[in-house]
Scaffold this motif. Structure first.
Motif, mmCIF file in Angstrom:
data_model
loop_
_atom_site.group_PDB
_atom_site.id
_atom_site.type_symbol
_atom_site.label_atom_id
_atom_site.label_comp_id
_atom_site.label_asym_id
_atom_site.label_seq_id
_atom_site.Cartn_x
_atom_site.Cartn_y
_atom_site.Cartn_z
ATOM 1 N N LEU A 81 0.926 -1.173 0.076
ATOM 2 C CA LEU A 81 -0.001 0.038 -0.025
ATOM 3 C C LEU A 81 0.851 1.159 0.048
ATOM 4 C CD1 LEU A 81 -2.842 -0.832 2.668
ATOM 5 C CD2 LEU A 81 -2.861 -1.068 0.275
ATOM 6 N N THR A 82 2.291 1.284 0.580
ATOM 7 C CA THR A 82 2.800 2.152 0.846
ATOM 8 C C THR A 82 4.381 2.003 0.790
ATOM 9 O OG1 THR A 82 3.224 4.344 2.211
ATOM 10 C CG2 THR A 82 2.467 2.263 3.063
ATOM 11 N N ASP A 83 5.038 3.055 0.560
ATOM 12 C CA ASP A 83 6.819 2.835 1.007
ATOM 13 C C ASP A 83 7.211 4.147 1.933
ATOM 14 O OD1 ASP A 83 6.431 5.204 -0.605
ATOM 15 O OD2 ASP A 83 7.762 4.371 -2.183
ATOM 16 N N LYS A 84 5.957 4.476 2.658
ATOM 17 C CA LYS A 84 6.468 5.299 3.575
ATOM 18 C C LYS A 84 6.730 4.787 5.145
ATOM 19 C CE LYS A 84 4.749 9.376 1.349
ATOM 20 N NZ LYS A 84 4.365 9.131 0.135
ATOM 21 N N PHE A 85 6.686 3.731 5.449
ATOM 22 C CA PHE A 85 6.395 3.170 6.689
ATOM 23 C C PHE A 85 7.563 1.927 6.524
ATOM 24 C CE2 PHE A 85 2.481 5.301 6.663
ATOM 25 C CZ PHE A 85 2.439 5.741 7.866
ATOM 26 N N ASN A 86 8.112 1.695 7.800
ATOM 27 C CA ASN A 86 9.041 0.483 7.770
ATOM 28 C C ASN A 86 8.164 -0.301 8.843
ATOM 29 O OD1 ASN A 86 11.514 0.667 6.475
ATOM 30 N ND2 ASN A 86 12.268 1.790 8.097
ATOM 31 N N MET A 87 8.108 -1.659 8.777
ATOM 32 C CA MET A 87 7.377 -2.428 9.675
ATOM 33 C C MET A 87 8.199 -3.053 10.728
ATOM 34 S SD MET A 87 5.171 -6.004 9.016
ATOM 35 C CE MET A 87 6.063 -7.357 9.645
ATOM 36 N N ILE A 88 7.752 -2.974 12.013
ATOM 37 C CA ILE A 88 8.561 -3.283 13.123
ATOM 38 C C ILE A 88 7.774 -4.458 13.795
ATOM 39 C CG2 ILE A 88 9.869 -1.152 13.448
ATOM 40 C CD1 ILE A 88 8.115 -0.685 15.976
ATOM 41 N N TYR A 89 8.589 -5.439 14.635
ATOM 42 C CA TYR A 89 7.740 -6.195 15.245
ATOM 43 C C TYR A 89 8.707 -6.993 16.396
ATOM 44 C CZ TYR A 89 10.576 -9.319 12.266
ATOM 45 O OH TYR A 89 11.802 -9.852 11.632
ATOM 46 N N ARG A 90 7.849 -7.565 17.279
ATOM 47 C CA ARG A 90 8.315 -7.990 18.524
ATOM 48 C C ARG A 90 7.214 -9.299 18.389
ATOM 49 N NH1 ARG A 90 11.732 -5.046 17.921
ATOM 50 N NH2 ARG A 90 13.167 -4.087 19.320
ATOM 51 N N ASP A 91 7.720 -10.520 18.968
ATOM 52 C CA ASP A 91 7.225 -11.735 18.878
ATOM 53 C C ASP A 91 6.247 -11.793 17.651
ATOM 54 O OD1 ASP A 91 8.439 -12.583 20.956
ATOM 55 O OD2 ASP A 91 7.252 -11.458 22.474
ATOM 56 N N ILE A 92 4.727 -11.570 17.729
ATOM 57 C CA ILE A 92 3.904 -11.383 16.739
ATOM 58 C C ILE A 92 3.176 -10.187 16.649
ATOM 59 C CG2 ILE A 92 3.210 -13.987 16.576
ATOM 60 C CD1 ILE A 92 0.784 -13.539 18.328
ATOM 61 N N GLY A 93 3.446 -9.114 17.503
ATOM 62 C CA GLY A 93 3.037 -7.972 17.707
ATOM 63 C C GLY A 93 3.779 -7.030 16.343
ATOM 64 N N THR A 94 2.856 -6.206 15.636
ATOM 65 C CA THR A 94 3.525 -5.531 14.524
ATOM 66 C C THR A 94 3.139 -4.185 14.730
ATOM 67 O OG1 THR A 94 1.721 -5.996 13.144
ATOM 68 C CG2 THR A 94 3.698 -7.444 12.787
ATOM 69 N N ALA A 95 3.877 -3.152 14.140
ATOM 70 C CA ALA A 95 3.650 -1.647 14.160
ATOM 71 C C ALA A 95 4.398 -1.247 13.004
ATOM 72 C CB ALA A 95 3.851 -1.119 15.298
ATOM 73 N N TYR A 96 3.889 -0.061 12.323
ATOM 74 C CA TYR A 96 4.889 0.446 11.158
ATOM 75 C C TYR A 96 5.390 2.112 12.005
ATOM 76 C CZ TYR A 96 2.445 -3.084 8.513
ATOM 77 O OH TYR A 96 2.282 -4.534 8.204
ATOM 78 N N GLN A 97 6.612 2.040 11.538
ATOM 79 C CA GLN A 97 7.028 3.593 11.615
ATOM 80 C C GLN A 97 7.340 4.328 10.482
ATOM 81 O OE1 GLN A 97 11.144 3.614 13.803
ATOM 82 N NE2 GLN A 97 10.632 5.567 14.722
ATOM 83 N N LYS A 98 6.897 5.874 10.594
ATOM 84 C CA LYS A 98 7.218 6.683 9.319
ATOM 85 C C LYS A 98 8.737 6.716 9.075
ATOM 86 C CE LYS A 98 6.050 11.304 8.102
ATOM 87 N NZ LYS A 98 5.235 12.293 8.532
ATOM 88 N N ILE A 99 8.951 6.470 7.930
ATOM 89 C CA ILE A 99 10.343 6.762 7.453
ATOM 90 C C ILE A 99 10.703 8.145 7.357
ATOM 91 C CG2 ILE A 99 11.804 6.336 5.672
ATOM 92 C CD1 ILE A 99 10.357 3.717 4.930
ATOM 93 N N GLU A 100 11.818 8.562 8.201
ATOM 94 C CA GLU A 100 12.129 9.800 8.094
ATOM 95 C C GLU A 100 12.585 10.146 6.448
ATOM 96 O OE1 GLU A 100 12.685 12.069 10.436
ATOM 97 O OE2 GLU A 100 12.337 10.850 12.225
ATOM 98 N N VAL A 101 12.399 11.262 6.125
ATOM 99 C CA VAL A 101 12.837 11.571 4.837
ATOM 100 C C VAL A 101 14.015 12.854 5.049
ATOM 101 C CG1 VAL A 101 12.296 12.432 2.474
ATOM 102 C CG2 VAL A 101 10.466 11.225 3.863
ATOM 103 N N SER A 102 15.122 12.384 4.541
ATOM 104 C CA SER A 102 16.211 13.766 5.035
ATOM 105 C C SER A 102 16.231 14.766 3.838
ATOM 106 C CB SER A 102 17.707 13.015 5.006
ATOM 107 O OG SER A 102 17.763 12.231 3.911
ATOM 108 N N ALA A 103 16.113 15.914 4.406
ATOM 109 C CA ALA A 103 16.017 17.043 3.450
ATOM 110 C C ALA A 103 17.150 17.191 2.693
ATOM 111 C CB ALA A 103 15.967 18.190 4.298
#
Ligand SMILES: C[S@@+](CC[C@H](N)C(=O)[O-])C[C@H]1O[C@@H](n2cnc3c(N)ncnc32)[C@H](O)[C@@H]1O
Length: 301
Positions: free
Chosen positions: A279-301
């Motif tokens: 759906l997007t390339d603006k997030f990195n998936m992070i996970y611990r065990d089976i829990g997942t979340a998405y962190q917004k990727i920093e765009v360097s100026a």
């Protein structure tokens, strides 16, 4: 005028018109598997409005005087299933990793405010869960990082100089009212363990009321996720079990909007059966065990 017992015929053309209108208004997409549910709810609303054709109903919905009926129809189409501490593995990731990372990062920068959003909050259990976990994480953070502030008595839920705001939004006024009221039955409290009940709820008759101090951290408001302008500057967004009712195009648009609504390095949590994959390339998936979340990727100026 239609007799209450009679089913009015819904033609394919009428169904398409109404399907498209619902999609345009709130993003919910009723494919062939869910068409039956839509038909059933439309029949009910038609009877309530005492109209004799779905075309007249459609005309009502798109008219100025039909605005209230349109929001009633949308309320009838939403699925409001929710619970406290839903998806334990994901909440562990939120509590033990994400909050820890955000609090350390903010402390280093001397920023002491946290903004979170439960988007599609239903009756409020998700937002109150976020509030309880964040208060606990903040207390622990302040214990490990004393800042010299003398805590006032009684000790506030959110220690000085921190500020916590949680927005809980939905498209249904009925669920927003229930969340605002913050009173839950024993059944709804099943997943809330003893220590949380003691600290964050008062027993009122046979039900549990969210304590005033916790309630004050959560603000309930109407927001339709289909609209372009959504609440900005969030550190964390929970939008769980909402996107699954949208089609892929609408999911992509929503995820783009969430990326704009998040602060740099902010986190997005979606439901167990949902993913940002493809759906997007603006997030990195992070996970611990089976829990997942998405962190917004920093765009360097
Ligand atoms: C299944 S509940 C999920 C509740 C909670 N997030 C959870 O996971 O437990 C989905 C909620 O999304 C809301 N919703 C659906 N479409 C929406 C829209 N376009 N804008 C805002 N809320 C919406 C519904 O009213 C419903 O309360």
């Amino acid at each position: 005028m239609a007799s209450p017992a009679l089913q009015v015929q819904l033609s394919d053309a009428e169904m398409k018109l109404l399907q498209a209108l619902v999609y345009q208004e709130c993003g919910m997409y009723f494919d062939s598997r869910r068409a039956h549910f839509l038909q059933d709810r439309l029949q009910r609303r038609l009877r309530e409005c005492r109209l004799d054709s779905f075309y007249s109903y459609y005309r009502l919905l798109i008219s100025e005087e039909g605005k209230q009926e349109l929001s009633r129809l949308l309320e009838n189409l939403t699925v409001n299933e929710t619970s406290f501490f839903r998806n334990k593995a994901q909440l562990d990731l939120f509590h033990k990793h994400v909050l820890d990372e955000i609090l350390r990062r903010k402390q280093e920068k001397g920023e002491f405010s946290l903004r979170m959003w439960s988007a599609g909050c239903s009756t409020g259990q998700e937002a109150y869960t976020m509030a309880m976990l964040t208060c606990d994480a903040l207390s622990y953070h302040c214990l490990r990082n004393p800042n010299g502030h003398e805590p006032p008595s009684p000790k506030p839920l959110v220690a000085m100089p921190w500020r916590l705001e949680i927005l809980a939004s939905d498209i249904s006024y009925t669920v927003l009212r229930a969340g605002q009221e913050g009173i839950y039955s024993e059944t709804q409290m099943a997943s809330v363990d003893y220590s949380y009940r003691l600290r964050y709820f008062d027993k009122v008759g046979d039900r549990y009321a969210v304590k005033k101090a916790l309630k004050e951290l959560v603000h309930f408001d109407f927001h339709n996720l289909k609209t372009e302008y959504l609440p900005q500057r969030n550190d964390v967004i929970f939008c769980r079990n909402v996107m699954m009712y949208f089609d892929e195009a609408e999911q992509k648009r929503l995820v783009e909007k969430f990326a704009r609504c998040l602060n740099p390095g902010g986190y997005l949590f979606v439901g167990h059966a949902e993913t940002l994959l493809g759906l997007t390339d603006k997030f990195n998936m992070i996970y611990r065990d089976i829990g997942t979340a998405y962190q917004k990727i920093e765009v360097s100026a």
